[in-house]
Design a protein around this motif. Sequence first.
Motif, mmCIF file in Angstrom:
data_model
loop_
_atom_site.group_PDB
_atom_site.id
_atom_site.type_symbol
_atom_site.label_atom_id
_atom_site.label_comp_id
_atom_site.label_asym_id
_atom_site.label_seq_id
_atom_site.Cartn_x
_atom_site.Cartn_y
_atom_site.Cartn_z
ATOM 1 N N GLY A 153 51.386 47.415 25.250
ATOM 2 C CA GLY A 153 50.065 47.384 24.618
ATOM 3 C C GLY A 153 49.684 45.989 24.160
ATOM 4 O O GLY A 153 48.557 45.545 24.376
ATOM 5 N N GLY A 154 50.636 45.272 23.552
ATOM 6 C CA GLY A 154 50.362 43.912 23.086
ATOM 7 C C GLY A 154 50.058 42.969 24.231
ATOM 8 O O GLY A 154 49.130 42.150 24.156
ATOM 9 N N THR A 155 50.824 43.093 25.326
ATOM 10 C CA THR A 155 50.614 42.229 26.490
ATOM 11 C C THR A 155 49.274 42.514 27.150
ATOM 12 O O THR A 155 48.530 41.593 27.511
ATOM 13 N N ALA A 156 48.951 43.805 27.311
ATOM 14 C CA ALA A 156 47.680 44.185 27.931
ATOM 15 C C ALA A 156 46.495 43.707 27.091
ATOM 16 O O ALA A 156 45.515 43.166 27.622
ATOM 17 N N LEU A 157 46.585 43.908 25.780
ATOM 18 C CA LEU A 157 45.506 43.463 24.886
ATOM 19 C C LEU A 157 45.317 41.952 24.952
ATOM 20 O O LEU A 157 44.182 41.451 24.974
ATOM 21 N N TYR A 215 53.963 41.438 35.151
ATOM 22 C CA TYR A 215 53.087 42.284 35.964
ATOM 23 C C TYR A 215 51.963 42.898 35.115
ATOM 24 O O TYR A 215 50.844 43.088 35.587
ATOM 25 N N THR A 216 52.267 43.202 33.859
ATOM 26 C CA THR A 216 51.223 43.721 32.960
ATOM 27 C C THR A 216 50.145 42.669 32.735
ATOM 28 O O THR A 216 48.941 42.961 32.799
ATOM 29 N N LEU A 217 50.561 41.427 32.486
ATOM 30 C CA LEU A 217 49.607 40.320 32.351
ATOM 31 C C LEU A 217 48.779 40.165 33.621
ATOM 32 O O LEU A 217 47.553 40.014 33.576
ATOM 33 N N TYR A 218 49.463 40.209 34.754
ATOM 34 C CA TYR A 218 48.809 40.021 36.057
ATOM 35 C C TYR A 218 47.786 41.128 36.324
ATOM 36 O O TYR A 218 46.633 40.845 36.703
ATOM 37 N N ASP A 219 48.187 42.380 36.124
ATOM 38 C CA ASP A 219 47.296 43.512 36.429
ATOM 39 C C ASP A 219 46.067 43.516 35.535
ATOM 40 O O ASP A 219 44.935 43.702 36.007
ATOM 41 N N PHE A 220 46.257 43.295 34.229
ATOM 42 C CA PHE A 220 45.103 43.331 33.320
ATOM 43 C C PHE A 220 44.244 42.079 33.449
ATOM 44 O O PHE A 220 43.039 42.127 33.194
#
Length: 214
Positions: free
Chosen positions: A110-114, A168-173
């Motif tokens: 959640g923190g990375t996506a935000l 990957y979370t950073l990349y996708d969002f």
Amino acid sequence: MMNETVVSSSHKPYAKLFAALFSGLIVATIGLYAGQFVPRALFFPLAIVEIIMLFMMIFARKRKSMGYLMMYAFMLISGLTLYPAISYYVSALGADVVLRAAGITAIAFGGTALYAVISKRDFRFLGSFLFISVLALLAMGILQIFFPVSGTAQLIYSAFGIFIFIGYTLYDFSRLTINGFTDRDIPMIVVSIYLDIVNLFLYILRFIGVLNDD
């Protein structure tokens, strides 16, 4: 440039995306629960089906009805195939540790996506590096089956896996924020995000498991 700005700012149905992700996670949880009733011999064939469905979804991602149908089917089968791993960690570490790992995963994801969404920083450059890193993870995982490695090496491997799926979370969002997306893209995006979450969770569990052994 103006057209690109309009596309990236207007085509972001986040409410539909997160509703689909939430419902997909519920289906995966149902699959995880049902996994206890699946004969052990069926887990490998189901894993093969899961991989085939992932490739099928890539080709069917522009067909909205087919995409959602396959998305939920994939989530259900993925939940089933996830059961042996979760069952192992529950017996080895305890249910409370697994739940704690799930909480750590939720906070990290959640923190990375935000951060990716709010900062609007462009992390798309990570794509090639992350893809090569996943191949390296797979190769190292296969090698560990045949060649025993030390606890330190397993700890480094697990930490590397955590690092990769945070990436990957950073990349996708970042792609969602900068490129935008439409309703038809949602099923494939949900599957991508789901795989980020599940893999991050499994590597965190593996990391905790190695620490526990030491």
